[in-house]
Design a protein around this motif. Sequence first.
Motif, PDB file in Angstrom:
ATOM      1  N   LEU A 172       0.759  -1.091   0.111  1.00 43.88           N
ATOM      2  CA  LEU A 172       0.046  -0.067   0.072  1.00 43.88           C
ATOM      3  C   LEU A 172       0.861   1.254   0.006  1.00 43.88           C
ATOM      4  O   LEU A 172       1.657   1.321   0.918  1.00 43.88           O
ATOM      5  CB  LEU A 172      -1.033   0.043   1.317  1.00 43.88           C
ATOM      6  N   HIS A 173       0.687   2.055  -1.042  1.00 42.09           N
ATOM      7  CA  HIS A 173       1.565   3.259  -1.044  1.00 42.09           C
ATOM      8  C   HIS A 173       1.200   4.298   0.231  1.00 42.09           C
ATOM      9  O   HIS A 173       0.017   4.237   0.885  1.00 42.09           O
ATOM     10  CB  HIS A 173       1.364   4.224  -2.240  1.00 42.09           C
ATOM     11  N   PRO A 174       2.160   4.950   0.601  1.00 42.68           N
ATOM     12  CA  PRO A 174       1.856   5.410   1.872  1.00 42.68           C
ATOM     13  C   PRO A 174       1.042   6.512   1.534  1.00 42.68           C
ATOM     14  O   PRO A 174       0.101   6.993   2.732  1.00 42.68           O
ATOM     15  CB  PRO A 174       3.543   6.241   2.286  1.00 42.68           C
ATOM     16  N   GLY A 198       6.212   3.500   2.866  1.00 40.76           N
ATOM     17  CA  GLY A 198       7.219   4.315   3.547  1.00 40.76           C
ATOM     18  C   GLY A 198       6.395   5.714   4.102  1.00 40.76           C
ATOM     19  O   GLY A 198       5.477   5.452   4.601  1.00 40.76           O
ATOM     20  N   MET A 199       7.004   6.709   3.749  1.00 37.83           N
ATOM     21  CA  MET A 199       6.317   7.814   4.381  1.00 37.83           C
ATOM     22  C   MET A 199       6.558   8.916   3.292  1.00 37.83           C
ATOM     23  O   MET A 199       7.469   9.222   2.611  1.00 37.83           O
ATOM     24  CB  MET A 199       7.315   8.374   5.467  1.00 37.83           C
ATOM     25  N   ASP A 200       5.402   9.821   3.332  1.00 44.47           N
ATOM     26  CA  ASP A 200       5.394  10.878   2.300  1.00 44.47           C
ATOM     27  C   ASP A 200       4.763  12.083   2.645  1.00 44.47           C
ATOM     28  O   ASP A 200       3.296  12.177   3.181  1.00 44.47           O
ATOM     29  CB  ASP A 200       4.571  10.405   0.989  1.00 44.47           C
ATOM     30  N   HIS A 227       9.293   4.225  -0.237  1.00 42.60           N
ATOM     31  CA  HIS A 227       9.022   5.430  -1.014  1.00 42.60           C
ATOM     32  C   HIS A 227       9.136   6.472   0.238  1.00 42.60           C
ATOM     33  O   HIS A 227       8.497   6.509   1.403  1.00 42.60           O
ATOM     34  CB  HIS A 227       7.519   5.513  -1.467  1.00 42.60           C
ATOM     35  N   ASP A 228      10.196   7.426  -0.026  1.00 40.78           N
ATOM     36  CA  ASP A 228      10.389   8.380   1.018  1.00 40.78           C
ATOM     37  C   ASP A 228      10.447   9.758   0.140  1.00 40.78           C
ATOM     38  O   ASP A 228      11.426  10.092  -0.665  1.00 40.78           O
ATOM     39  CB  ASP A 228      11.731   7.992   1.423  1.00 40.78           C
ATOM     40  N   ARG A 229       9.337  10.472   0.584  1.00 42.62           N
ATOM     41  CA  ARG A 229       9.389  11.737   0.149  1.00 42.62           C
ATOM     42  C   ARG A 229       9.111  12.882   1.214  1.00 42.62           C
ATOM     43  O   ARG A 229       8.166  12.855   1.771  1.00 42.62           O
ATOM     44  CB  ARG A 229       8.168  12.011  -0.614  1.00 42.62           C
ATOM     45  N   ASP A 230      10.279  13.692   1.292  1.00 47.81           N
ATOM     46  CA  ASP A 230      10.362  14.946   2.205  1.00 47.81           C
ATOM     47  C   ASP A 230      10.315  14.396   3.604  1.00 47.81           C
ATOM     48  O   ASP A 230       9.905  14.840   4.598  1.00 47.81           O
ATOM     49  CB  ASP A 230       9.233  15.772   2.106  1.00 47.81           C
ATOM     50  N   ALA A 231      10.647  12.939   3.970  1.00 51.10           N
ATOM     51  CA  ALA A 231      10.611  12.363   5.125  1.00 51.10           C
ATOM     52  C   ALA A 231      11.754  11.526   5.680  1.00 51.10           C
ATOM     53  O   ALA A 231      11.540  10.481   6.256  1.00 51.10           O
ATOM     54  CB  ALA A 231       9.088  11.364   5.139  1.00 51.10           C
ATOM     55  N   HIS A 232      13.136  11.772   5.275  1.00 53.00           N
ATOM     56  CA  HIS A 232      14.252  11.111   5.506  1.00 53.00           C
ATOM     57  C   HIS A 232      14.271  10.891   6.917  1.00 53.00           C
ATOM     58  O   HIS A 232      14.672   9.490   7.078  1.00 53.00           O
ATOM     59  CB  HIS A 232      15.529  12.007   4.951  1.00 53.00           C
ATOM     60  N   ALA A 233      14.257  11.609   7.533  1.00 59.64           N
ATOM     61  CA  ALA A 233      14.592  11.353   9.171  1.00 59.64           C
ATOM     62  C   ALA A 233      13.586  10.316   9.761  1.00 59.64           C
ATOM     63  O   ALA A 233      14.078   9.511  10.512  1.00 59.64           O
ATOM     64  CB  ALA A 233      14.598  12.662   9.738  1.00 59.64           C
ATOM     65  N   ASP A 234      12.369  10.451   9.459  1.00 62.80           N
ATOM     66  CA  ASP A 234      11.394   9.655  10.070  1.00 62.80           C
ATOM     67  C   ASP A 234      11.457   8.383   9.346  1.00 62.80           C
ATOM     68  O   ASP A 234      11.317   7.224  10.124  1.00 62.80           O
ATOM     69  CB  ASP A 234      10.001  10.266   9.671  1.00 62.80           C
ATOM     70  N   VAL A 235      11.967   8.355   8.085  1.00 56.40           N
ATOM     71  CA  VAL A 235      12.012   6.706   7.632  1.00 56.40           C
ATOM     72  C   VAL A 235      12.996   6.168   8.295  1.00 56.40           C
ATOM     73  O   VAL A 235      12.985   4.983   8.752  1.00 56.40           O
ATOM     74  CB  VAL A 235      12.410   6.936   5.778  1.00 56.40           C
ATOM     75  N   LEU A 236      14.309   6.731   8.508  1.00 51.76           N
ATOM     76  CA  LEU A 236      15.374   6.109   9.181  1.00 51.76           C
ATOM     77  C   LEU A 236      14.875   5.802  10.629  1.00 51.76           C
ATOM     78  O   LEU A 236      15.194   4.535  11.095  1.00 51.76           O
ATOM     79  CB  LEU A 236      16.586   6.859   9.226  1.00 51.76           C
ATOM     80  N   ARG A 237      14.468   6.767  11.389  1.00 52.92           N
ATOM     81  CA  ARG A 237      13.798   6.662  12.718  1.00 52.92           C
ATOM     82  C   ARG A 237      12.848   5.421  12.818  1.00 52.92           C
ATOM     83  O   ARG A 237      13.035   4.444  13.703  1.00 52.92           O
ATOM     84  CB  ARG A 237      12.957   7.900  13.174  1.00 52.92           C
ATOM     85  N   ILE A 238      12.210   5.115  11.656  1.00 54.97           N
ATOM     86  CA  ILE A 238      11.131   3.923  11.889  1.00 54.97           C
ATOM     87  C   ILE A 238      11.849   2.598  11.534  1.00 54.97           C
ATOM     88  O   ILE A 238      11.681   1.683  12.205  1.00 54.97           O
ATOM     89  CB  ILE A 238       9.918   4.111  11.135  1.00 54.97           C
TER      90      ILE A 238
END
Length: 299
Positions: free
Chosen positions: A104-106, A138-140, A173-184
């Motif tokens: 499921l796309h974010p 991912g996060m968007d 998929h990571d759009r404008d969410a780099h820090a949160d992607v790594l955190r999760i």
Amino acid sequence: MLSLMSEPTETRRERAARRAGEFPPAPEPLPRPVLDSHTHLDITVSEAGVPGGGPSDDPIATAITVATGVGVDRLVQVGVDVASSRWGADIADRYPAVLATVALHPNEAPRLADLDEALREIESLAARDRVRGIGETGMDFFRTGDEGRAAQEASFRAHIAIAKRYGKALVIHDRDAHADVLRILDDEGAPDTVVLHCFSGDAEFARECVRRGYLLSFAGTVTFGSATALREAAALTPLAQILVETDAPYLTPTPHRGRPNASYLIPLTVRALAATTGSDLDELCAAISAAGDRAFGPW
């Protein structure tokens, strides 16, 4: 050679073709085969038609044939919702050149009335042999506001768990969410294989991803004149951690921006990456192919 720092001047014929939505001409073939690590054949065929021009009784087979003709012999069809994930899994069963990912796309997660039921559907597809990845997830933060981020994060965490349960690559998929992607990812513990689809970060983010052992997949955006930071990220990425993709029918590489994208245009991105990284083209193709097989193969 065209500079990556400037866009070429369009001819009148090229400008007309772009406005008409025509596929660009095929580029020079690569010296050895590579894969398209992220494409949307369903959207490409329904919205843009068939690469190569003209009608086709089997548009998927035609797209594969055109791509193979320039050295792109493997495709990863990526799901963004239950329907496209199911379609991709079925296509992968029918075409030996295609593998599938399901997710499921974010931006889809916050829209769902029953996220848990949709996740169960994705997990049922994850068990299939020719489904080799869980993504794109991912996060968007570009298209989804604060009100949808809790659903995105819950969905992302669930996809990470599915990838680990089934031993599949996680396609992010990571759009404008780099820090949160790594955190999760750090919170949950990343799967053995993580692919940053359409890598969009700068050199600092690339270093963090490389240090964690993730694969960075570069799309046609790396050829754009404005993408200096992205090329700096690519230049410091070890060849063993580089993939290439189209995200077709989107993100068509220079010099064909604005026209439909498809897997047969991968050579343009590969050559741009070779120039950016200072790599021998043959060596880069071999590294990309090996990384794809490690992440998704064998086909």
